[in-house]
Design an enzyme around this catalytic site. Sequence first.
Site, PDB file in Angstrom:
ATOM      1  N   HIS A   1       0.816  -1.224   0.000  1.00 37.37           N
ATOM      2  CA  HIS A   1       0.000   0.000   0.000  1.00 37.37           C
ATOM      3  C   HIS A   1       0.849   1.274   0.000  1.00 37.37           C
ATOM      4  O   HIS A   1       0.343   2.357  -0.273  1.00 37.37           O
ATOM      5  CB  HIS A   1      -0.922   0.012   1.223  1.00 37.37           C
TER       6      HIS A   1
ATOM      7  N   ASP B   1       3.610   9.590  -0.838  1.00 34.02           N
ATOM      8  CA  ASP B   1       2.426   8.815  -0.463  1.00 34.02           C
ATOM      9  C   ASP B   1       2.217   7.707  -1.488  1.00 34.02           C
ATOM     10  O   ASP B   1       2.376   7.951  -2.688  1.00 34.02           O
ATOM     11  CB  ASP B   1       1.189   9.736  -0.463  1.00 34.02           C
TER      12      ASP B   1
END
Length: 465
Positions: free
Chosen positions: A156, A364
């Site tokens: 992720h 991110d």
Amino acid sequence: MSRLIVVSNRVPDLGKSAPAGGLAVALKAALEQRGGIWMGWSGKSSGASEPGKLRISEHGRITFALTDLSNRDLSEYYEGFANSVLWPLCHYRLDLTDYARKDMAGYFRVNRFFAERLHPLIEPDDVLWIHDYHLIPMASELRRMGVENRIGFFMHIPWPPPDVFFTLPVHEAIIGGLTAYDVVGFQTRHDVENFALGLKREGIGGDAGEGWLEAYGRKFRAGAFPIGIATGEFEKMAQRSVRSAAFKRIIESFEGRDLIVGVDRLDYSKGLTHRIDGYERFLVANPAYRGRTTLLQVTPKSRTEVPGYAEMQREVAEHAGRVNGALGTLDWVPIRYVNRAVGQTMLAGLHRIAKVGLVTPLRDGMNLVAKEYLAAQDPENPGVLVLSRFAGAARELDGALLVNPYDIEAVGNAIAQALSMPLEARRERFAPMLERLRHYDITRWCDDFLAAIGVDRSDRASTAL
Ligand code: ADQ
């Protein structure tokens, strides 16, 4: 008929009244469709020197298998290696990695423990899907126990370039751990490339063409699977939210000022102090907007047990306080900093009324807030997303105003550009992005990943009958 087994560090409590996030809902749907097991840490300490027994509970076609961990496990595996080494490393923050051999040993010990507990529950046809950086070595532990099932892994968070990754003293064990999977999914092509280059530089493998990698003489698939949100549900939630009486009071509290919204977990990767500085720069360069805008920054605490996170909370609060003190007036506070969690419905409403969504992480994996901000907009009069080019989402959302979050002046200029953008331009930027979000939503993401591990749609459709 093969079942699905999902393993993640945390397992959402789907019995809770608070709505679960899009990922939890999509995984639950995939599990319900095929039947299967969801295994992970319960979120609790066993209070003893050993981890607890597996607690099994059945909910329809899903078996939940949860385990408590010992305080030592939590300190070494979770707070130590996962969150004080892998998390900063994968977000390119070498300055924050705090490597200790005992934490590394704890990380592998807990992964072995998870594998040992899961092993007796696995049936020959089961397909396993393991999630995130906490559990990278789990497949190699299972393979050592003779498990030959198909196993997929999804990362992720970002995968850093080799020169960053190789600063980890045990990088071979981690990168090698990923080669035990049949499919390794990343958020973006860029992460896949970094990973493949790492294998090559390490001399253990490389690109085998057409989405395949090979290492240690074994071939496996690696690809980009950009995670989505439950777009349709989020759109509806935002529309509903702004109609509620409670929400109307919140709108009134902004007294007609333009709202700029930031929504993030408290984490150094999210670039909060840079963002506040960017907003300050905007106000200094554009005095006409003083008294006419509010930055609402919603940031609940996270990982308070990990060293440095509590200090970060003080730092962000001080930054916001400094700007408010320097630029605020008797009847205007430039930044409202809310240091607690806000429900999804309320967040969706806030996104909808905000003229600007400020999503400026320093790094991110994807950033779902960027996608949620867009899904919440009114397509007839959409707001503008100001997005860091270092968020995975930037690779899909090209109608956003992309900024370098380290460049404070550029962030300030982007805010000004967003607030003054004509309706026509906003619509033009917004429409293709919404279409993409509707098409590649979280269900599609789940389907695509499962298809890559060999669970095709017809297989799932027939098992649902
Ligand atoms: P996170 O780092 O947690 O996730 P992100 O994707 O932005 O980051 O957020 C996940 C969810 O948390 C979103 O649904 C969001 O609404 C919610 N959230 C964030 N701030 C909140 C707040 N203030 N109040 C309430 N809810 C809030 C990791 C990776 C990301 C990746 C996701 C999913 O770091 O890059 O997008 O996993 O793969």
